[in-house]
Design a protein around this motif. Structure first.
Motif, mmCIF file in Angstrom:
data_model
loop_
_atom_site.group_PDB
_atom_site.id
_atom_site.type_symbol
_atom_site.label_atom_id
_atom_site.label_comp_id
_atom_site.label_asym_id
_atom_site.label_seq_id
_atom_site.Cartn_x
_atom_site.Cartn_y
_atom_site.Cartn_z
ATOM 1 N N SER A 89 0.671 -1.123 -0.069
ATOM 2 C CA SER A 89 0.038 0.071 0.142
ATOM 3 C C SER A 89 0.848 1.243 -0.216
ATOM 4 C CB SER A 89 -0.913 0.032 1.340
ATOM 5 O OG SER A 89 -1.905 -1.082 1.222
ATOM 6 N N PHE A 90 0.308 2.069 -0.847
ATOM 7 C CA PHE A 90 1.022 3.525 -0.655
ATOM 8 C C PHE A 90 -0.009 4.542 -0.131
ATOM 9 C CE2 PHE A 90 3.173 1.618 -4.394
ATOM 10 C CZ PHE A 90 4.376 2.157 -4.201
ATOM 11 N N SER A 91 0.558 5.570 0.402
ATOM 12 C CA SER A 91 -0.108 6.516 1.340
ATOM 13 C C SER A 91 -0.331 7.983 0.350
ATOM 14 C CB SER A 91 0.644 6.986 2.308
ATOM 15 O OG SER A 91 0.138 7.942 3.110
ATOM 16 N N ALA A 92 -1.427 8.145 0.107
ATOM 17 C CA ALA A 92 -2.009 9.615 -0.508
ATOM 18 C C ALA A 92 -2.947 10.143 0.547
ATOM 19 C CB ALA A 92 -2.481 9.448 -1.723
ATOM 20 N N GLY A 159 4.433 7.998 0.166
ATOM 21 C CA GLY A 159 5.466 7.031 0.275
ATOM 22 C C GLY A 159 4.680 5.612 0.672
ATOM 23 N N ILE A 160 5.501 4.809 1.027
ATOM 24 C CA ILE A 160 4.907 3.389 1.356
ATOM 25 C C ILE A 160 3.762 3.591 2.823
ATOM 26 C CG2 ILE A 160 5.153 0.758 2.139
ATOM 27 C CD1 ILE A 160 6.389 1.337 -0.587
ATOM 28 N N HIS A 161 2.831 3.039 2.504
ATOM 29 C CA HIS A 161 1.721 3.058 3.663
ATOM 30 C C HIS A 161 1.972 1.939 4.669
ATOM 31 C CE1 HIS A 161 -2.051 2.041 5.893
ATOM 32 N NE2 HIS A 161 -2.251 3.491 5.952
ATOM 33 N N SER A 162 2.014 0.643 3.983
ATOM 34 C CA SER A 162 1.824 -0.490 4.917
ATOM 35 C C SER A 162 2.132 -1.605 3.676
ATOM 36 C CB SER A 162 0.511 -0.658 5.514
ATOM 37 O OG SER A 162 -0.511 -0.670 4.556
ATOM 38 N N VAL A 163 2.431 -2.963 4.229
ATOM 39 C CA VAL A 163 2.488 -4.077 3.845
ATOM 40 C C VAL A 163 1.572 -5.111 4.344
ATOM 41 C CG1 VAL A 163 4.775 -4.267 2.751
ATOM 42 C CG2 VAL A 163 4.348 -4.852 5.018
ATOM 43 N N ALA A 164 0.789 -5.922 3.649
ATOM 44 C CA ALA A 164 -0.168 -6.786 4.101
ATOM 45 C C ALA A 164 0.249 -8.292 3.900
ATOM 46 C CB ALA A 164 -1.302 -6.658 3.491
ATOM 47 N N LEU A 165 0.413 -8.971 4.972
ATOM 48 C CA LEU A 165 1.010 -10.286 4.984
ATOM 49 C C LEU A 165 0.203 -11.325 4.880
ATOM 50 C CD1 LEU A 165 3.260 -8.596 5.839
ATOM 51 C CD2 LEU A 165 4.350 -10.633 7.483
ATOM 52 N N ASN A 166 -0.161 -12.344 4.088
ATOM 53 C CA ASN A 166 -1.115 -13.585 4.327
ATOM 54 C C ASN A 166 -0.133 -14.607 5.100
ATOM 55 O OD1 ASN A 166 -2.938 -12.419 2.778
ATOM 56 N ND2 ASN A 166 -2.572 -13.631 0.712
ATOM 57 N N VAL A 167 -0.619 -14.956 6.221
ATOM 58 C CA VAL A 167 0.054 -15.955 6.938
ATOM 59 C C VAL A 167 -1.004 -17.166 7.570
ATOM 60 C CG1 VAL A 167 1.773 -14.421 7.791
ATOM 61 C CG2 VAL A 167 -0.063 -14.382 9.030
ATOM 62 N N GLY A 203 3.882 3.988 6.565
ATOM 63 C CA GLY A 203 5.138 3.956 6.733
ATOM 64 C C GLY A 203 5.616 2.959 7.621
ATOM 65 N N THR A 204 4.839 2.864 8.755
ATOM 66 C CA THR A 204 5.243 1.957 9.802
ATOM 67 C C THR A 204 4.408 0.761 10.249
ATOM 68 O OG1 THR A 204 4.070 3.192 11.555
ATOM 69 C CG2 THR A 204 6.292 4.246 10.969
ATOM 70 N N ILE A 205 3.530 0.439 9.122
ATOM 71 C CA ILE A 205 2.469 -0.327 9.385
ATOM 72 C C ILE A 205 2.508 -1.622 8.617
ATOM 73 C CG2 ILE A 205 -0.023 -0.620 8.987
ATOM 74 C CD1 ILE A 205 -0.220 2.794 9.124
ATOM 75 N N VAL A 206 2.184 -2.777 9.399
ATOM 76 C CA VAL A 206 2.033 -4.204 8.832
ATOM 77 C C VAL A 206 1.006 -4.627 9.083
ATOM 78 C CG1 VAL A 206 3.198 -6.480 9.251
ATOM 79 C CG2 VAL A 206 4.742 -4.442 9.342
ATOM 80 N N GLU A 207 0.301 -5.398 8.155
ATOM 81 C CA GLU A 207 -1.112 -5.845 8.315
ATOM 82 C C GLU A 207 -1.024 -7.500 8.426
ATOM 83 O OE1 GLU A 207 -3.947 -2.256 6.850
ATOM 84 O OE2 GLU A 207 -4.129 -4.101 5.706
#
Ligand code: ZN
Length: 318
Positions: A89-92, A159-167, A203-207
């Motif tokens: 994800s990007f942040s706007a 910038g980058i907002h977050s990444v989302a991990l499938n786990v 920019g500090t977020i992980v889902e």
């Protein structure tokens, strides 16, 4: 596990993906999304392939998306699944989403509304290689964006907002994030748990998405290869390395990536994590004003420059 007294992880550093066509990749991240190509180099582990870094003016950690364009190199197409970062994800600014709807539509990029469970509007679409990209309308992102003539500052991606991990087992990754990676849980809804560092800014977020019933992901074209987290110094990186080793995780030696140094390990659900230093950054081998305009090679590859250049497809920033 133990709790460290001082935080070492400063946020996300970059996201790296395996993609297909080099020119399509540059066009998408630069011309459509308005990112700056801040470094045009090679995959240090495979010098026949480019490594592109996109970001803000200086390529500030937390704004960096990086790609390896592997088209025509015999790499299979990847598949989404468990043990993988599926969405970057990007942040706007939230008020910029109408601009991005029109821009994506004008570029004939199919997208859908994908509001997050945490109250943000968001648009979800694929990059030319099939990577899932989201633009999140985020509050509280005061990072200075890179702009171009057709993207005003008020609309530009920050910038980058977050990444989302499938786990498959979110609890064990959650434990690593909270006890080792200086993160805390900031939200949970609809099978998605959100973690963040510091002030929980973009920019500090992980889902983490619960993917217990999903097949295993397949690495390849159109998939994220790894996410990197930022540490301030080489000393902090060594401390992290020691702590990860104590947990029994297989961590690499410190590797020189020219613009930062890195260590890599697989988190317990199999997603590749990197820890990268903030310094020295992208101005170490070319000036800020001309970042990304020339092919830069690490010193140990310079003697092979002619051979390397002859194997890389020409790309144009437009
Ligand atoms: Zn990396």
């Amino acid at each position: 596990m133990f709790v460290r007294m001082d935080a070492l992880i400063r946020g996300l550093h970059h996201v790296t993906a395996t993609v297909a066509d080099a020119q399509e990749d540059v066009d998408f991240y630069v011309r459509l999304l308005g990112q700056r190509l801040v470094k045009r180099t090679i995959n240090f582990d495979n010098p026949g392939v480019y490594h592109f870094y996109y970001g803000d003016e200086a390529g500030t950690p937390g704004t960096i998306m990086t790609t390896f364009p592997y088209k025509g190199m015999g790499i299979r197409t990847g598949a989404n699944g468990a043990g993988q970062i599926e969405t970057t994800s990007f942040s706007a600014p939230a008020a910029a989403l109408p601009f991005w709807r029109k821009r994506l539509a004008d570029a004939q990029v199919p997208f859908r509304e994908a509001p997050t469970p945490f109250g943000e509007e968001a648009l979800l679409f694929d990059d030319p290689s099939g990577l899932h990209i989201r633009i999140v309308g985020a509050p509280r992102d005061d990072r200075e964006p890179w702009t171009r003539p057709d993207i005003a500052k008020e609309h530009a991606i920050r910038g980058i907002h977050s990444v989302a991990l499938n786990v498959r087992h979110p609890a064990i990754t959650a434990e690593l994030l909270t006890e080792m990676m200086d993160s805390r849980q900031v939200g949970e809804d609809a099978g998605i748990t959100r973690f963040a560092m510091g002030e929980a800014r973009p920019g500090t977020i992980v889902e983490l998405t619960d993917a217990s019933d999903d097949p295993a992901a397949v690495n390849g074209l159109g998939t994220v290869h790894h996410v990197a987290f930022a540490v301030a110094t080489a000393e902090d990186q060594l401390r992290m390395r020691q702590e990860l080793l104590k947990l029994g995780l297989g961590v690499t030696e410190v590797l020189d990536r020219q613009y930062f140094t890195s260590i890599y390990f697989r988190e317990p659900n199999g997603v590749l994590f990197e820890i990268a230093t903030l310094p020295p950054g992208f101005t170490v081998d070319e000036p800020l004003s001309s970042l990304g305009t020339a092919l830069k090679l690490p010193p140990w590859e310079e003697r092979r420059r002619a051979l390397i250049e002859s194997h890389l497809p020409p790309v144009e920033v437009r």
